[in-house]
Design a protein around this motif. Sequence first.
Motif, mmCIF file in Angstrom:
data_model
loop_
_atom_site.group_PDB
_atom_site.id
_atom_site.type_symbol
_atom_site.label_atom_id
_atom_site.label_comp_id
_atom_site.label_asym_id
_atom_site.label_seq_id
_atom_site.Cartn_x
_atom_site.Cartn_y
_atom_site.Cartn_z
ATOM 1 N N UNK A 73 0.827 -1.210 0.000
ATOM 2 C CA UNK A 73 0.000 0.000 0.000
ATOM 3 C C UNK A 73 0.862 1.261 0.000
ATOM 4 N N UNK A 74 0.363 2.281 -0.677
ATOM 5 C CA UNK A 74 1.037 3.575 -0.719
ATOM 6 C C UNK A 74 0.279 4.477 0.249
ATOM 7 N N UNK A 75 0.795 4.595 1.456
ATOM 8 C CA UNK A 75 0.082 5.337 2.485
ATOM 9 C C UNK A 75 -1.195 4.590 2.847
ATOM 10 N N UNK A 76 -2.331 5.235 2.635
ATOM 11 C CA UNK A 76 -3.623 4.604 2.897
ATOM 12 C C UNK A 76 -4.257 4.023 1.635
ATOM 13 N N UNK A 77 -3.569 4.119 0.514
ATOM 14 C CA UNK A 77 -4.147 3.680 -0.764
ATOM 15 C C UNK A 77 -3.595 2.301 -1.112
ATOM 16 N N UNK A 78 -4.502 1.351 -1.317
ATOM 17 C CA UNK A 78 -4.133 -0.002 -1.697
ATOM 18 C C UNK A 78 -4.503 -0.202 -3.167
ATOM 19 N N UNK A 79 -3.496 -0.351 -4.016
ATOM 20 C CA UNK A 79 -3.739 -0.489 -5.454
ATOM 21 C C UNK A 79 -3.911 -1.939 -5.899
ATOM 22 N N UNK A 80 -3.739 -2.882 -4.994
ATOM 23 C CA UNK A 80 -3.817 -4.287 -5.377
ATOM 24 C C UNK A 80 -5.199 -4.704 -5.889
ATOM 25 N N UNK A 81 -6.318 -4.183 -5.374
ATOM 26 C CA UNK A 81 -7.612 -4.577 -5.955
ATOM 27 C C UNK A 81 -7.775 -4.152 -7.406
ATOM 28 N N UNK A 82 -7.268 -2.968 -7.750
ATOM 29 C CA UNK A 82 -7.377 -2.523 -9.146
ATOM 30 C C UNK A 82 -6.571 -3.431 -10.066
ATOM 31 N N UNK A 83 -5.366 -3.783 -9.647
ATOM 32 C CA UNK A 83 -4.545 -4.671 -10.454
ATOM 33 C C UNK A 83 -5.173 -6.061 -10.547
ATOM 34 N N UNK A 84 -5.771 -6.532 -9.456
ATOM 35 C CA UNK A 84 -6.418 -7.844 -9.471
ATOM 36 C C UNK A 84 -7.568 -7.873 -10.472
ATOM 37 N N UNK A 85 -8.364 -6.822 -10.514
ATOM 38 C CA UNK A 85 -9.486 -6.772 -11.460
ATOM 39 C C UNK A 85 -8.981 -6.704 -12.894
ATOM 40 N N UNK A 86 -7.941 -5.925 -13.137
ATOM 41 C CA UNK A 86 -7.374 -5.839 -14.493
ATOM 42 C C UNK A 86 -6.834 -7.198 -14.930
#
Length: 101
Positions: A73-86
Amino acid sequence: MIFLAATVRHDIANYVSGLFTVYIVLLFIYILLNIAFSFGLRPPYSRVSDAILGFLRDVSEPLLRVFRRFIPPIGQIDLSPMLAIIVLYFVRYLLVSLING
Protein backbone atom coordinates in the motif's frame (compact mmCIF):
# COMPACT_ATOMS: atom_id res chain seq x y z
CA MET A 1 -21.44 -33.16 -35.09
CA ILE A 2 -19.05 -30.28 -35.79
CA PHE A 3 -21.85 -27.77 -35.22
CA LEU A 4 -22.66 -29.42 -31.90
CA ALA A 5 -19.01 -29.23 -30.79
CA ALA A 6 -18.85 -25.56 -31.80
CA THR A 7 -22.03 -24.84 -29.87
CA VAL A 8 -20.75 -26.68 -26.80
CA ARG A 9 -17.44 -24.78 -26.92
CA HIS A 10 -19.31 -21.51 -27.21
CA ASP A 11 -21.55 -22.42 -24.27
CA ILE A 12 -18.55 -23.39 -22.14
CA ALA A 13 -16.83 -20.10 -23.06
CA ASN A 14 -19.96 -18.18 -22.03
CA TYR A 15 -20.08 -20.09 -18.74
CA VAL A 16 -16.41 -19.35 -17.98
CA SER A 17 -16.94 -15.69 -18.88
CA GLY A 18 -19.95 -15.59 -16.55
CA LEU A 19 -17.94 -17.09 -13.70
CA PHE A 20 -15.24 -14.46 -14.11
CA THR A 21 -17.87 -11.71 -14.26
CA VAL A 22 -19.51 -12.90 -11.04
CA TYR A 23 -16.13 -13.07 -9.30
CA ILE A 24 -15.21 -9.58 -10.46
CA VAL A 25 -18.54 -8.22 -9.21
CA LEU A 26 -18.06 -9.93 -5.82
CA LEU A 27 -14.56 -8.48 -5.62
CA PHE A 28 -15.88 -5.02 -6.51
CA ILE A 29 -18.61 -5.25 -3.82
CA TYR A 30 -16.00 -6.31 -1.27
CA ILE A 31 -13.81 -3.34 -2.20
CA LEU A 32 -16.72 -0.88 -1.96
CA LEU A 33 -17.72 -2.27 1.44
CA ASN A 34 -14.15 -1.89 2.70
CA ILE A 35 -14.10 1.71 1.51
CA ALA A 36 -17.40 2.35 3.30
CA PHE A 37 -16.05 0.71 6.47
CA SER A 38 -12.94 2.89 6.31
CA PHE A 39 -15.22 5.96 6.44
CA GLY A 40 -16.87 4.64 9.60
CA LEU A 41 -20.01 3.07 8.14
CA ARG A 42 -20.79 -0.06 10.14
CA PRO A 43 -23.90 -2.16 9.61
CA PRO A 44 -25.73 -3.32 12.73
CA TYR A 45 -24.71 -6.83 13.68
CA SER A 46 -26.88 -9.62 12.44
CA ARG A 47 -26.09 -13.19 11.53
CA VAL A 48 -27.11 -12.59 7.91
CA SER A 49 -24.89 -9.55 7.36
CA ASP A 50 -22.02 -11.27 9.16
CA ALA A 51 -22.43 -14.33 6.90
CA ILE A 52 -22.48 -12.15 3.77
CA LEU A 53 -19.42 -10.14 4.83
CA GLY A 54 -17.61 -13.33 5.83
CA PHE A 55 -18.40 -14.89 2.45
CA LEU A 56 -17.13 -11.83 0.58
CA ARG A 57 -13.97 -11.80 2.69
CA ASP A 58 -13.35 -15.54 2.19
CA VAL A 59 -13.85 -15.24 -1.57
CA SER A 60 -11.88 -12.05 -2.15
CA GLU A 61 -8.94 -12.11 0.24
CA PRO A 62 -7.03 -15.10 -1.23
CA LEU A 63 -6.69 -13.32 -4.58
CA LEU A 64 -5.98 -9.92 -3.05
CA ARG A 65 -3.34 -11.41 -0.74
CA VAL A 66 -1.34 -12.54 -3.78
CA PHE A 67 -1.29 -9.03 -5.23
CA ARG A 68 -0.60 -7.38 -1.87
CA ARG A 69 2.63 -9.37 -1.63
CA PHE A 70 3.95 -7.61 -4.73
CA ILE A 71 2.31 -4.19 -4.41
CA PRO A 72 2.52 -2.70 -0.93
CA PRO A 73 0.00 0.00 0.00
CA ILE A 74 1.04 3.58 -0.72
CA GLY A 75 0.08 5.34 2.49
CA GLN A 76 -3.62 4.60 2.90
CA ILE A 77 -4.15 3.68 -0.76
CA ASP A 78 -4.13 0.00 -1.70
CA LEU A 79 -3.74 -0.49 -5.45
CA SER A 80 -3.82 -4.29 -5.38
CA PRO A 81 -7.61 -4.58 -5.96
CA MET A 82 -7.38 -2.52 -9.15
CA LEU A 83 -4.54 -4.67 -10.45
CA ALA A 84 -6.42 -7.84 -9.47
CA ILE A 85 -9.49 -6.77 -11.46
CA ILE A 86 -7.37 -5.84 -14.49
CA VAL A 87 -5.58 -9.21 -14.38
CA LEU A 88 -8.92 -11.02 -14.04
CA TYR A 89 -10.23 -9.24 -17.15
CA PHE A 90 -7.14 -10.28 -19.13
CA VAL A 91 -7.30 -13.88 -17.89
CA ARG A 92 -11.01 -14.03 -18.73
CA TYR A 93 -10.36 -12.74 -22.24
CA LEU A 94 -7.52 -15.20 -22.73
CA LEU A 95 -9.47 -18.22 -21.48
CA VAL A 96 -12.61 -17.39 -23.45
CA SER A 97 -10.54 -16.88 -26.61
CA LEU A 98 -8.75 -20.19 -26.10
CA ILE A 99 -12.00 -22.06 -25.48
CA ASN A 100 -13.75 -20.50 -28.49
CA GLY A 101 -10.80 -21.34 -30.70
